[in-house]
Write a protein that holds these residues in place. Structure first.
Motif, PDB file in Angstrom:
ATOM      1  N   UNK A  80      -3.607  -6.952   5.210  1.00  0.00           N
ATOM      2  CA  UNK A  80      -3.374  -5.549   4.901  1.00  0.00           C
ATOM      3  C   UNK A  80      -4.677  -4.773   5.015  1.00  0.00           C
ATOM      4  N   UNK A  81      -4.591  -3.462   4.960  1.00  0.00           N
ATOM      5  CA  UNK A  81      -5.788  -2.626   5.077  1.00  0.00           C
ATOM      6  C   UNK A  81      -6.796  -2.919   3.958  1.00  0.00           C
ATOM      7  N   UNK A  82      -6.310  -3.160   2.750  1.00  0.00           N
ATOM      8  CA  UNK A  82      -7.209  -3.476   1.635  1.00  0.00           C
ATOM      9  C   UNK A  82      -7.968  -4.775   1.886  1.00  0.00           C
ATOM     10  N   UNK A  85     -10.663  -4.197   4.434  1.00  0.00           N
ATOM     11  CA  UNK A  85     -11.831  -3.547   3.834  1.00  0.00           C
ATOM     12  C   UNK A  85     -12.682  -4.574   3.093  1.00  0.00           C
ATOM     13  N   UNK A  86     -12.031  -5.454   2.314  1.00  0.00           N
ATOM     14  CA  UNK A  86     -12.770  -6.503   1.606  1.00  0.00           C
ATOM     15  C   UNK A  86     -13.490  -7.426   2.584  1.00  0.00           C
ATOM     16  N   UNK A  87     -12.816  -7.750   3.661  1.00  0.00           N
ATOM     17  CA  UNK A  87     -13.420  -8.618   4.674  1.00  0.00           C
ATOM     18  C   UNK A  87     -14.631  -7.949   5.309  1.00  0.00           C
ATOM     19  N   UNK A 106      -8.807   0.026   8.574  1.00  0.00           N
ATOM     20  CA  UNK A 106      -7.355  -0.040   8.683  1.00  0.00           C
ATOM     21  C   UNK A 106      -6.909  -0.375  10.097  1.00  0.00           C
ATOM     22  N   UNK A 107      -5.683  -0.903  10.167  1.00  0.00           N
ATOM     23  CA  UNK A 107      -5.053  -1.161  11.455  1.00  0.00           C
ATOM     24  C   UNK A 107      -4.486   0.142  11.995  1.00  0.00           C
ATOM     25  N   UNK A 108      -4.556   0.324  13.308  1.00  0.00           N
ATOM     26  CA  UNK A 108      -3.929   1.489  13.937  1.00  0.00           C
ATOM     27  C   UNK A 108      -3.159   1.026  15.168  1.00  0.00           C
TER      28      UNK A 108
END
Length: 195
Positions: A80-82, A85-87, A106-108
Motif C-alpha cells: 500500500x502507499x503507507x 512510504x515506510x520503505x 504512492x502508486x499511480x
C-alpha cells in the motif's frame, strides 16, 4: 520454496552467513539433500539449503536464483502507499543517512513510459503501477533512484554517485531494460501445436 538441482550427497556442512544487499545469506549443505535446492527467510537472514556435493559455482548460481525467486514471491503482495512510504524512509536511512524524507510515496496508473517520478519541491514520489509484482530489489532501486532525485535533480555525475551506494543498481536497471525490450518484441500468434 524448493527446486530440483544436480549434485550427489556427501557430508553436511554449514557456511557462515554472508551479506548480500540488506540481509545475510546462510548456505546449509546437506548429505540427505540430493536433488533439490530450497530457501526461506528467517528474520533478517535468508537460509539456502543445497546438496552437499554441489560445487562453489553451482552454489553461487543457486543462491542468486533462490534470492530472486524469494524476492519475486514477496513482491507479489502489493504494498500500500503507507508501506511504500515506510520503505522509502528505510531506504533513505540505509543509503542516504536519512538525509531525505519524502512527504508521500504512492502508486499511480498514469505513468506508462516512466517507472517513477518525483516532485522535489513537494518531496513527493510516484511509482508506476507497472512495477507491482516485480522483484523487491527492482522496486527498491526505483525508490532509491527517486530519493536521489529529491537530493540532486538531473542525471549528472553527482546523481549517479549517490546511486552507487545501492548494491543492485546495475542488476535492477538490467531487469527494467529487459522488460522494456520484451514489450517492444512483436507478439507472434500461438498456433495449436505450440500450446
Amino acid at each position: 520454496m524448493s527446486h530440483p538441482a544436480g549434485g550427489q550427497p556427501s557430508e553436511a556442512a554449514e557456511r557462515p552467513p554472508r551479506a548480500t544487499g540488506t540481509s545475510a545469506v546462510e548456505v546449509r549443505r546437506s548429505a540427505r539433500r540430493s536433488r533439490t535446492v530450497s530457501a526461506y527467510r528467517e528474520g533478517d537472514r535468508t537460509i539456502v539449503l543445497i546438496p552437499a556435493r554441489m560445487s562453489e559455482a553451482e552454489e553461487r548460481r543457486w543462491v542468486g536464483v533462490m534470492l530472486d525467486k524469494l524476492a519475486a514471491q514477496e513482491s507479489r503482495r502489493i504494498l500500500g502507499d503507507g508501506e511504500l512510504t515506510e520503505r522509502a524512509e528505510r531506504l533513505s536511512s540505509q543509503y542516504f543517512s536519512g538525509r531525505v524524507t519524502p512527504t508521500s510515496v504512492r502508486w499511480v496508473t498514469n505513468q506508462n513510459t516512466r517507472w517513477g517520478s518525483c516532485t522535489p519541491a513537494e518531496g513527493s514520489i510516484r511509482l508506476s503501477h507497472r512495477l507491482q509484482g516485480m522483484p523487491e530489489y527492482v522496486v527498491d532501486y526505483v525508490l532509491v533512484h527517486e530519493l536521489a532525485h529529491l537530493l540532486v535533480p538531473g542525471h549528472g555525475p553527482r546523481f549517479w554517485r549517490l546511486l552507487e551506494s545501492y548494491p543492485r543498481t546495475e542488476r535492477a536497471r538490467g531487469y527494467l531494460e529487459g522488460v522494456i525490450a520484451a514489450e517492444r518484441l512483436p507478439h507472434l500468434p500461438v498456433t495449436d501445436g505450440e500450446r
